[in-house]
Design an enzyme around this catalytic site. Structure first.
Site, PDB file in Angstrom:
ATOM      1  N   HIS A   8       8.826  -3.147   0.914  1.00 37.50           N
ATOM      2  CA  HIS A   8       9.495  -4.250   0.240  1.00 37.50           C
ATOM      3  C   HIS A   8      10.940  -3.850  -0.060  1.00 37.50           C
ATOM      4  O   HIS A   8      11.271  -2.658  -0.068  1.00 37.50           O
ATOM      5  CB  HIS A   8       8.759  -4.605  -1.055  1.00 37.50           C
ATOM      6  CG  HIS A   8       7.465  -5.313  -0.814  1.00 37.50           C
ATOM      7  ND1 HIS A   8       6.374  -5.152  -1.618  1.00 37.50           N
ATOM      8  CD2 HIS A   8       7.099  -6.200   0.145  1.00 37.50           C
ATOM      9  CE1 HIS A   8       5.376  -5.904  -1.175  1.00 37.50           C
ATOM     10  NE2 HIS A   8       5.795  -6.541  -0.106  1.00 37.50           N
ATOM     11  N   GLY A  55       8.861  -8.847   7.311  1.00 38.81           N
ATOM     12  CA  GLY A  55       7.569  -9.201   6.726  1.00 38.81           C
ATOM     13  C   GLY A  55       7.388 -10.681   6.473  1.00 38.81           C
ATOM     14  O   GLY A  55       6.410 -11.282   6.940  1.00 38.81           O
ATOM     15  N   ASP A  60       4.392  -8.554   8.985  1.00 37.69           N
ATOM     16  CA  ASP A  60       3.135  -8.042   8.414  1.00 37.69           C
ATOM     17  C   ASP A  60       1.953  -8.482   9.271  1.00 37.69           C
ATOM     18  O   ASP A  60       1.017  -7.719   9.510  1.00 37.69           O
ATOM     19  CB  ASP A  60       2.928  -8.562   6.987  1.00 37.69           C
ATOM     20  CG  ASP A  60       3.982  -8.076   6.004  1.00 37.69           C
ATOM     21  OD1 ASP A  60       4.661  -7.075   6.303  1.00 37.69           O
ATOM     22  OD2 ASP A  60       4.123  -8.707   4.947  1.00 37.69           O
ATOM     23  N   ASP A  80       6.294  -3.127  -3.698  1.00 41.12           N
ATOM     24  CA  ASP A  80       6.953  -3.267  -4.993  1.00 41.12           C
ATOM     25  C   ASP A  80       6.033  -4.094  -5.887  1.00 41.12           C
ATOM     26  O   ASP A  80       5.996  -5.314  -5.778  1.00 41.12           O
ATOM     27  CB  ASP A  80       8.299  -3.964  -4.826  1.00 41.12           C
ATOM     28  CG  ASP A  80       9.011  -4.189  -6.150  1.00 41.12           C
ATOM     29  OD1 ASP A  80       8.505  -3.737  -7.205  1.00 41.12           O
ATOM     30  OD2 ASP A  80      10.083  -4.830  -6.137  1.00 41.12           O
ATOM     31  N   HIS A  87       5.565 -13.869   0.413  1.00 40.63           N
ATOM     32  CA  HIS A  87       4.543 -13.755   1.458  1.00 40.63           C
ATOM     33  C   HIS A  87       3.362 -12.898   0.995  1.00 40.63           C
ATOM     34  O   HIS A  87       2.717 -12.227   1.792  1.00 40.63           O
ATOM     35  CB  HIS A  87       5.160 -13.205   2.747  1.00 40.63           C
ATOM     36  CG  HIS A  87       5.704 -11.816   2.620  1.00 40.63           C
ATOM     37  ND1 HIS A  87       6.752 -11.492   1.802  1.00 40.63           N
ATOM     38  CD2 HIS A  87       5.329 -10.670   3.222  1.00 40.63           C
ATOM     39  CE1 HIS A  87       6.995 -10.195   1.900  1.00 40.63           C
ATOM     40  NE2 HIS A  87       6.149  -9.669   2.751  1.00 40.63           N
ATOM     41  N   ASP A  90       0.153 -12.675   2.992  1.00 44.55           N
ATOM     42  CA  ASP A  90       0.218 -11.819   4.185  1.00 44.55           C
ATOM     43  C   ASP A  90       0.026 -10.355   3.813  1.00 44.55           C
ATOM     44  O   ASP A  90      -0.619  -9.601   4.539  1.00 44.55           O
ATOM     45  CB  ASP A  90       1.568 -11.977   4.901  1.00 44.55           C
ATOM     46  CG  ASP A  90       1.811 -13.381   5.400  1.00 44.55           C
ATOM     47  OD1 ASP A  90       0.818 -14.103   5.639  1.00 44.55           O
ATOM     48  OD2 ASP A  90       2.977 -13.765   5.537  1.00 44.55           O
ATOM     49  N   ARG A  96      -6.251  -5.890   3.279  1.00 47.74           N
ATOM     50  CA  ARG A  96      -7.658  -6.182   3.573  1.00 47.74           C
ATOM     51  C   ARG A  96      -8.046  -5.656   4.956  1.00 47.74           C
ATOM     52  O   ARG A  96      -9.103  -5.044   5.127  1.00 47.74           O
ATOM     53  CB  ARG A  96      -7.908  -7.686   3.497  1.00 47.74           C
ATOM     54  CG  ARG A  96      -9.334  -8.095   3.775  1.00 47.74           C
ATOM     55  CD  ARG A  96      -9.475  -9.636   3.790  1.00 47.74           C
ATOM     56  NE  ARG A  96     -10.683 -10.011   4.456  1.00 47.74           N
ATOM     57  CZ  ARG A  96     -10.849 -10.109   5.774  1.00 47.74           C
ATOM     58  NH1 ARG A  96      -9.860  -9.860   6.577  1.00 47.74           N
ATOM     59  NH2 ARG A  96     -12.003 -10.447   6.289  1.00 47.74           N
TER      60      ARG A  96
END
Length: 139
Positions: A8, A55, A60, A80, A87, A90, A96
């Site tokens: 980030h 991203g 991402d 961060d 997003h 995402d 996950r």
């Protein structure tokens, strides 16, 4: 090994410094990164990096697709936690996928230190065994 590098905005400097400090280890692997992060790391280190979109523009998700195809071996994603990300879904999906496919994920400097040292010691060699045994999901 294929390694993803993501950060980030407020963590980009930290990741650039981290990759610079461990450049000798990262140079032995194939690196992928989201747009600006990849550009900054490449400028600082001279390491070749395949760059995806930023991203928020899908980077991402591009890295997530590689994870889902079992084509990514480790992810360094300096997040961060104090700044809202537009997003965020995402980001959550990427984390996950790392969990679903057992891909080592470092989201902060402390975990990144452990992961890079483990890589240096060969503790991620099991990823190569998975690929050699044809357990790679080609989609």
């Amino acid at each position: 090994m294929n390694i993803a590098l993501i950060a980030h905005d407020k963590k980009k400097n930290d990741l650039v410094q981290f990759v610079t400090a461990y450049q000798n280890i990262f140079s032995k692997h194939t690196l992928f990164a989201t747009g600006t992060t990849g550009h900054r790391i490449s400028e600082a280190t001279g390491l070749p990096i395949t760059r995806f979109q930023s991203g928020p523009l899908g980077g991402d998700q591009e890295i997530g697709a590689m994870i889902a195809k079992n084509q990514m071996d480790a992810v360094f994603f300096f997040r961060d936690p104090l700044t809202a990300q537009p997003h965020e879904p995402d980001v959550t999906a990427l984390v996950r996928l790392c969990d679903v496919y057992s891909i080592p994920l470092a989201t902060n400097m402390g975990t990144a230190e452990l992961l890079i040292r483990g890589m240096e010691l060969g503790m991620l060699d099991w990823r190569n065994v998975i690929k050699e045994n044809g357990e790679v999901n080609e989609g």
